[in-house]
Design an enzyme around this catalytic site. Sequence first.
Site, PDB file in Angstrom:
ATOM      1  N   GLU A 257     176.811  31.156  82.243  1.00 24.77           N
ATOM      2  CA  GLU A 257     175.717  31.786  81.514  1.00 24.77           C
ATOM      3  C   GLU A 257     174.614  32.220  82.470  1.00 24.77           C
ATOM      4  OE1 GLU A 257     174.539  29.031  78.397  1.00 24.77           O
ATOM      5  OE2 GLU A 257     176.612  28.388  78.102  1.00 24.77           O
TER       6      GLU A 257
ATOM      7  N   GLU B 213     169.138  32.925  71.778  1.00 24.41           N
ATOM      8  CA  GLU B 213     169.337  31.601  71.204  1.00 24.41           C
ATOM      9  C   GLU B 213     168.000  30.879  71.232  1.00 24.41           C
ATOM     10  OE1 GLU B 213     172.198  29.172  73.288  1.00 24.41           O
ATOM     11  OE2 GLU B 213     171.800  27.414  72.063  1.00 24.41           O
TER      12      GLU B 213
END
Length: 437
Positions: free
Chosen positions: A241, A352
């Site tokens: 990520e 997120e």
Amino acid sequence: MGFLIGRRNIHFSSKIQLGFLVLFVLFLGIFNVTLGLNYTKYRQVSDLRFERIQKHINKINKPSILTIQSPDGDIIDCVHRKKQPAFDHPLLKNHKIQKTPTEKPKMKMVKIDELKEGDNRKGKEIEWQMWHLNGTRCPKGTVPVRRSTVHDVLRSKSLYDFGKKRPRSLTLARRADAPDVVNGNGHEHAIAYTGTSEEIYGAKATINVWDPSIEELNEFSLSQIWVLSGNFDGSDLNSIEAGWQVSPELYGDSRPRLFTYWTSDSYQATGCYNLLCAGFIQINSQIAIGAAISPVSSFQGSQFDITILIWKDPKLGNWWMSFGDDTLVGYWPAELFTHLTDHATMVEWGGEVVNTQANGLHTATQMGSGHFAEDGFGQASYFRNLEVVDSDNSLSAPQDIQILAENINCYDIQSSYNNDWGQHFYYGGPGRSPKCP
Ligand SMILES: *[C@@H]1O[C@H](CO)[C@@H](O)[C@H](O)[C@H]1NC(C)=O
């Protein structure tokens, strides 16, 4: 507050000093004195715990050849490339550093409409980080590492949790038809993702940078790319990520920061953010992972974005990351992974947040710019020019992108396509509001 612990490695000459520090930390906790560190609240720490934390900090902070003080309070250590944290990893003892990938992904299609629709609506690419304002750069052969402090650990739930993402709802099966599994852990998403069981060898996007506000210390808001492989329901999910994040817990402030993350066991024992554990090998001497990004976009004003590309070296199997146009940052060595030693099966792009539901309400933690997708350019945050890397190491727009937002009353997403921005989307939201109670 120059004497505040954490600014420097402290070497205790006597128990008295340690006692004083513990008292001081306690004092900060009781009176909730923030001293400009907005989010930093301190709990009482025992001598033993303090010593354990200090020991850990001393282990992850490597000897520096040069130290640079950033105006935002960060300390950047220029660490010899061969002494960086990655090499504490038992699997990397004999790893030979790759200074460059054997191959970079190729563009599959040449853009013909370079200067048409939307060109004047492009964000400016960010070339620099806050600490560059110091004027001093790290010398060749070193890598800039953001120094960790005792504060950083004290803000986290425990030493074990420091630098780790708490397991998210792993089965964010990324299907709106599985609402029972998507809303775990208070993690909420607004993401675009590729179809399952494809063979994917990397991903790219240009991400608008904002500074969303975070209500609670242990919440965060991030905007990132996920490169995933393995079983979403199991304990072996591999994830790479990168993106930007605002995390008061991790950094002690509310600035958006460039970050990386990896795990090879579903966010359990392996992996961490940035260089906070052994894993990611950095080769770039100018980009510090975890450092604040500057400038950031302003509402109806200048827009800034960062471009991140992650791809698998076709020959050696390492997963590389580049930043901006063509700047190599470093790589996640193939040794770290299980499923990703082969290929990725899914890519996600988007936002997120963690909603802790403090006080029983949805918190007002923002995603993206804090505005809903429909507000569009200059108001809502975007990801543009989404691309994936194919098995022949070429970049192309992903086919059949799907989108998901668990709670569109709080955060939403709208995707579309045009020549200039390719596959792109707007996403985000304000969190708590009359329609998101
Ligand atoms: C740059 O960093 C050095 C070393 O930490 C520090 O002494 C100096 O004051 C800093 N300069 C600026 C302009 O912040």
